[in-house]
Design a protein around this motif. Structure first.
Motif, short mmCIF file in Angstrom:
data_model
loop_
_atom_site.label_atom_id
_atom_site.label_comp_id
_atom_site.label_asym_id
_atom_site.label_seq_id
_atom_site.Cartn_x
_atom_site.Cartn_y
_atom_site.Cartn_z
N VAL A 58 0.83 -1.21 0.00
CA VAL A 58 0.00 0.00 0.00
C VAL A 58 0.86 1.26 0.00
O VAL A 58 0.65 2.18 -0.81
CB VAL A 58 -0.95 0.00 1.21
N GLU A 59 1.84 1.33 0.90
CA GLU A 59 2.64 2.56 1.05
C GLU A 59 3.48 2.86 -0.18
O GLU A 59 3.70 4.04 -0.52
CB GLU A 59 3.54 2.42 2.28
N GLU A 60 3.94 1.84 -0.88
CA GLU A 60 4.79 2.05 -2.05
C GLU A 60 4.02 1.95 -3.37
O GLU A 60 4.63 1.92 -4.44
CB GLU A 60 5.96 1.06 -2.03
N ASP A 61 2.70 1.87 -3.29
CA ASP A 61 1.84 1.74 -4.47
C ASP A 61 2.35 0.64 -5.41
O ASP A 61 2.56 0.86 -6.61
CB ASP A 61 1.72 3.06 -5.23
N VAL A 62 2.55 -0.51 -4.85
CA VAL A 62 3.02 -1.65 -5.64
C VAL A 62 2.03 -2.01 -6.75
O VAL A 62 2.46 -2.33 -7.87
CB VAL A 62 3.32 -2.85 -4.72
#
Length: 379
Positions: A283-287
């Motif tokens: 989520v945090e790194e927009d994988v």
């Protein structure tokens, strides 16, 4: 001393892994474009996952699920928050086939019905209940009789779906993109139609997102990309970046009467820690967004290379980093040559499809390396 007897071992001894690469005991570097069937979603030995596992193992490796543990409670909440729509009641297990077994039991208990509708070419697991919903005879015949009450319909055929899903149906099981069946994406129209016919019949719509979920298709869940919400969603594979975890997410009306179900190893603290770290990173790194971008680049490069070098390829298809290359010669021979001569690992999906499920963190240089190796082997 004899070794394992279920899996046919490949002639490559793996010792370690980092990112998109695996390393043999002799130091040979292999580009991993299979990720062990989409399991290593963040790549091998991802530092955030490794740190979370080590910290949790020092505190508590396991306690049964009837005793609350912070790390498990955190994962329940995280999955409920990230779930598509209202499937925010969470059951944890150890694998995809167990997640589908639970989905089958929950749907039958909640509806009071027994009939299951599944699709041709579909794959839902190898235990006897999930196996009954899997299409290929080669997986099923040695173990029959299986669980009864399963009817198969052609994948993508809306009329057949409407005829099969009736007032006796407990659940319709669908993969938004068929994986083992050859990388066949369903149309948004077909999945919306599935939502309508199950609602009309009072049956549960189950999306098997064991291979498609956790960002692989460019959305966190493949069903989000087409705007269709299921009653039950199953997940596994990439959810804990290599540790064994499955999850069955269900709507309130299913959770109100799930029947009697349980598992000794439901939601172990160590695997929950791995899943929390994996989901946070995704989520945090927009994988998912990265997977969409690199997947489009990889597919376009494969199509361009096919045209430029006149490769024996019938079609390149897929969504995000779930890609199938349908070749004109046997896929297994292509895969063997890729592994042994190019040190590139991928997967089959039937006899003629090379399946690509690389770590979602690959970049354009990894995609270029694969395309160059693929051209070398087929050209």
């Amino acid at each position: 001393m004899s070794g394992g007897f279920v899996f046919s071992e490949k002639p490559i001894q793996i010792e370690s892994g980092e990112g998109a690469y695996l390393y043999g005991e002799d130091g040979t570097e292999y580009l991993d474009f299979g990720a062990s069937y989409a399991v290593a979603s963040l790549g091998h030995s991802h530092p955030a996952v490794t740190e979370a596992v080590q910290e949790q193992a020092e505190k508590l490796t396991y306690v049964q699920a009837s005793y609350p543990v912070d790390v498990r409670t955190e994962l329940y909440g995280k999955l409920a928050t990230l779930a598509p729509g209202d499937v925010d009641n969470v059951w944890l297990c150890n694998s995809g086939t167990e997640a589908n077994e639970a989905a089958m039991k929950f749907a039958r208990s909640a509806t009071g019905r027994s009939k299951i509708v599944a699709t041709k070419r579909g794959f839902h697991g190898r235990t006897l209940g999930s196996l009954a919903m899997t299409w290929k005879d080669k997986y099923k015949e040695p173990f029959e009789p299986l669980a009864g009450g399963v009817e198969f319909v052609p994948y993508g055929d809306g009329e057949a779906l409407a005829e099969a899903v009736d007032e006796e149906t407990a659940a319709l099981f669908l993969e938004p993109i068929q994986g083992e069946g050859g990388i066949h994406p369903a149309s948004a129209e077909y999945l919306r139609h599935a939502r309508e016919v199950t609602e009309d019949a009072g049956a549960a719509l189950v999306f098997d997102e064991i291979q498609t979920g956790v960002g692989r298709t460019g959305d966190l869940w493949a069903c989000e990309g087409v705007g269709v919400e299921p009653d039950i969603l199953t997940s596994a594979k990439g959810i804990a970046n290599g540790l064994p975890l499955g999850a069955t997410l269900v709507a309130d009306w299913i959770a109100e009467n799930p029947g009697d179900h349980g598992s000794t190893f439901s939601g172990g603290p160590v695997v929950c820690a791995a899943a929390n770290a994996t989901l946070d990173t995704v989520v945090e790194e927009d994988v998912p967004g990265h997977a969409a971008q690199i997947g489009e680049y990889l597919r376009s490069e494969l199509e361009a290379a096919t045209d430029e070098h006149d490769l024996p390829v019938r079609e390149v298809r897929g969504v995000g980093l779930m890609i199938g290359i349908q070749v004109k010669r046997g896929a297994n021979r292509v895969l063997k040559n890729l592994a042994l001569s190019e040190q590139v690992l991928a997967l089959p999906a039937g006899r003629t499809v090379v399946r690509l499920l690389p770590p979602l963190v690959i970049d354009e240089s990894h995609a270029d390396q694969f395309v160059d190796s693929f051209v070398e082997v087929l050209g």
